[in-house]
Scaffold this active site. Structure first.
Site, mmCIF file in Angstrom:
data_model
loop_
_atom_site.group_PDB
_atom_site.id
_atom_site.type_symbol
_atom_site.label_atom_id
_atom_site.label_comp_id
_atom_site.label_asym_id
_atom_site.label_seq_id
_atom_site.Cartn_x
_atom_site.Cartn_y
_atom_site.Cartn_z
ATOM 1 N N ARG A 143 0.861 -1.177 0.000
ATOM 2 C CA ARG A 143 0.000 0.000 0.000
ATOM 3 C C ARG A 143 0.902 1.233 0.000
ATOM 4 O O ARG A 143 2.027 1.191 0.497
ATOM 5 C CB ARG A 143 -0.894 0.016 1.238
ATOM 6 C CG ARG A 143 -1.815 -1.195 1.374
ATOM 7 C CD ARG A 143 -2.592 -1.132 2.685
ATOM 8 N NE ARG A 143 -3.495 -2.266 2.836
ATOM 9 C CZ ARG A 143 -3.202 -3.398 3.463
ATOM 10 N NH1 ARG A 143 -1.990 -3.549 4.015
ATOM 11 N NH2 ARG A 143 -4.083 -4.376 3.550
ATOM 12 N N LYS A 167 -2.113 -2.637 8.092
ATOM 13 C CA LYS A 167 -3.262 -2.185 8.866
ATOM 14 C C LYS A 167 -3.244 -2.826 10.249
ATOM 15 O O LYS A 167 -2.923 -3.993 10.398
ATOM 16 C CB LYS A 167 -4.559 -2.537 8.136
ATOM 17 C CG LYS A 167 -4.768 -1.743 6.844
ATOM 18 C CD LYS A 167 -6.096 -2.070 6.208
ATOM 19 C CE LYS A 167 -6.338 -1.220 4.962
ATOM 20 N NZ LYS A 167 -7.647 -1.513 4.330
ATOM 21 N N HIS A 237 -2.272 2.719 -5.875
ATOM 22 C CA HIS A 237 -2.965 1.462 -5.588
ATOM 23 C C HIS A 237 -3.078 0.596 -6.841
ATOM 24 O O HIS A 237 -3.228 -0.627 -6.740
ATOM 25 C CB HIS A 237 -4.349 1.743 -5.003
ATOM 26 C CG HIS A 237 -4.797 0.722 -4.009
ATOM 27 N ND1 HIS A 237 -4.181 0.554 -2.781
ATOM 28 C CD2 HIS A 237 -5.779 -0.219 -4.060
ATOM 29 C CE1 HIS A 237 -4.780 -0.420 -2.121
ATOM 30 N NE2 HIS A 237 -5.743 -0.916 -2.881
ATOM 31 N N ARG A 240 -0.470 -1.977 -6.812
ATOM 32 C CA ARG A 240 -0.818 -3.092 -5.918
ATOM 33 C C ARG A 240 -1.769 -4.054 -6.646
ATOM 34 O O ARG A 240 -1.609 -5.274 -6.562
ATOM 35 C CB ARG A 240 -1.448 -2.527 -4.651
ATOM 36 C CG ARG A 240 -1.874 -3.550 -3.609
ATOM 37 C CD ARG A 240 -2.260 -2.789 -2.339
ATOM 38 N NE ARG A 240 -3.027 -3.577 -1.400
ATOM 39 C CZ ARG A 240 -2.504 -4.371 -0.465
ATOM 40 N NH1 ARG A 240 -1.184 -4.502 -0.383
ATOM 41 N NH2 ARG A 240 -3.269 -5.032 0.380
ATOM 42 N N HIS A 263 -3.893 -9.210 3.418
ATOM 43 C CA HIS A 263 -5.351 -9.292 3.550
ATOM 44 C C HIS A 263 -5.719 -10.231 4.692
ATOM 45 O O HIS A 263 -5.203 -11.346 4.774
ATOM 46 C CB HIS A 263 -5.986 -9.826 2.259
ATOM 47 C CG HIS A 263 -6.033 -8.832 1.151
ATOM 48 N ND1 HIS A 263 -6.238 -9.175 -0.171
ATOM 49 C CD2 HIS A 263 -5.905 -7.479 1.160
ATOM 50 C CE1 HIS A 263 -6.227 -8.089 -0.914
ATOM 51 N NE2 HIS A 263 -6.028 -7.049 -0.137
ATOM 52 N N TYR A 272 -8.916 -10.679 -7.478
ATOM 53 C CA TYR A 272 -7.852 -10.715 -8.478
ATOM 54 C C TYR A 272 -7.948 -11.948 -9.367
ATOM 55 O O TYR A 272 -7.462 -11.934 -10.499
ATOM 56 C CB TYR A 272 -6.488 -10.620 -7.792
ATOM 57 C CG TYR A 272 -6.348 -9.314 -7.056
ATOM 58 C CD1 TYR A 272 -6.250 -8.116 -7.755
ATOM 59 C CD2 TYR A 272 -6.367 -9.266 -5.667
ATOM 60 C CE1 TYR A 272 -6.161 -6.904 -7.092
ATOM 61 C CE2 TYR A 272 -6.280 -8.058 -4.997
ATOM 62 C CZ TYR A 272 -6.179 -6.891 -5.712
ATOM 63 O OH TYR A 272 -6.102 -5.694 -5.054
#
Length: 291
Positions: A143, A167, A237, A240, A263, A272
Site C-alpha cells: 500500500r 493495517k 494502488h 498493488r 489481507h 484478483y
C-alpha cells in the site's frame, strides 16, 4: 456526551486492536456524522433505537459504500456500549449493510508496467529515487502508506525482502525480487545522500525537504510517470492491483498472494482471480480462430 462516548470507544479500539490512526479517524468521522443526524430528530447515540439508526444510516443519495462504512462504525459502538453496560441491547443487531457492487480493479498490463518503470531518468537523484519507489511498489504490492512509511531498517537486501507495517500495525515479510533490490540499493547509496545533504532521516524514501516523502508526493510521482508512459487512470494502488493480478495470472497460489498483500480475509484477495479471468477471456476473444 456524544463526543465522550466516541472518544472512549476509539481509545478502547486503539488499546485492544491497535488500529491505525487513519482507521480511528474514519470511525470518528462516521460516528460524528450519525450523531449529527440523530440530533436533528432529537435523539442521541446513547438512546437511539433501531429505527432511529436506520434513518440515520440509510440516507437517500448517499453512496452505499459510505452507508456500509457508517453502519460498521455504529455496530462497533453498540457492541462496545453493551459490553460496558452503557446499554442493555444492541439496536444495530438486525441492521444489514447495503449491497455493494464490487468494483473490478482496472487492469494494468505487464507491457504498461514495463513502460511505467522505464520512465524515470535514473541519471538524476530524484529519478533514481522514483525508479526505486516504483520498482519496489510493483515488486511487493505495498500500500502507498506502507511504502512511504518504510525505514531502511525494514529492508533486508541480503535476503531480498522487506518488513511492511500494515493495517492494525501488523507486520508481514514480503520478498522484493532482484530487480527491485538492485534499484533500492542504488538509490540508497547514490541518490539518497544527495537528497539529504548531510541531514539525518530514518525514512527510506526522502524528499527535497530532507524528510520522508508523503502519500501525496508518492501519488504525484506515479501520476507523472504514468502520463509520460501514456497510461491513464492510474494511482499508487493500481500498482498493488497489478502486482496481485499478475501473480495470480502466472499461477501463484491465492493464499500466498493473500499473505503478501496483508489481507485478513481471502475473499478480499479473490477479486484478483476474477480480474485475471477477465484478462484471459479477452485474450481468447482476440486470438481464437472461432471468435
Amino acid at each position: 456526551m456524544e463526543e465522550g462516548l466516541i472518544d472512549r470507544l476509539l481509545e478502547t479500539l486503539w488499546l485492544d486492536r491497535r488500529l491505525s490512526q487513519n482507521t480511528l479517524n474514519g470511525y470518528r468521522r462516521d460516528l460524528e456524522k450519525i450523531a449529527r443526524r440523530l440530533s436533528q430528530s432529537g435523539r442521541m447515540l446513547k438512546d437511539a433505537d433501531e429505527a432511529d439508526l436506520a434513518a440515520a444510516v440509510y440516507v437517500d443519495g448517499e453512496q452505499r459504500s459510505s452507508q456500509a462504512r457508517a453502519l460498521s462504525a455504529c455496530k462497533r459502538l453498540y457492541i462496545w456500549m453493551e459490553r460496558e453496560g452503557i446499554r442493555t441491547d444492541n439496536p444495530t443487531r438486525l441492521l444489514k449493510p447495503p449491497k455493494i457492487d464490487k468494483n473490478i480493479p482496472t487492469l494494468i498490463t505487464e507491457q504498461q508496467i514495463s513502460r511505467l518503470l522505464a520512465a524515470p531518468d535514473t541519471d538524476t537523484p530524484h529519478g533514481l529515487r522514483d525508479k526505486a519507489l516504483l520498482e519496489l511498489m510493483y515488486a511487493t504490492g505495498l500500500r502507498v502508506s506502507e511504502a512511504v512509511g518504510l525505514n531502511f531498517g525494514n529492508v533486508d537486501l541480503d535476503r531480498g525482502c522487506i518488513t511492511a507495517l500494515g493495517k492494525g500495525d501488523k507486520q508481514r515479510m514480503v520478498p522484493m525480487g532482484q530487480e527491485s533490490a538492485y534499484w533500492v540499493e542504488r538509490y540508497y547509496t547514490e541518490a539518497r545522500p544527495l537528497l539529504l545533504k548531510g541531514r539525518n532521516c530514518d525514512a527510506l524514501f526522502v524528499s527535497q525537504k530532507k524528510t520522508g516523502i508523503s502519500r501525496q508526493l508518492a501519488w504525484m510521482i506515479v501520476k507523472e510517470y504514468a502520463s509520460q508512459a501514456g497510461i491513464g487512470h492510474i494511482s499508487p494502488h493500481s500498482l498493488r492491483h497489478a502486482f496481485a493480478t499478475h501473480l495470480v495470472r502466472h499461477g501463484l497460489d491465492l493464499r500466498v498472494v493473500q499473505d503478501m498483500l496483508g489481507h485478513a480475509d481471502l475473499n478480499t484477495t479473490q477479486i484478483y482471480t476474477h480480474v485475471a479471468n477477465v484478462w484471459l477471456q479477452g485474450v481468447v476473444k482476440e486470438h481464437h480462430s472461432r471468435n
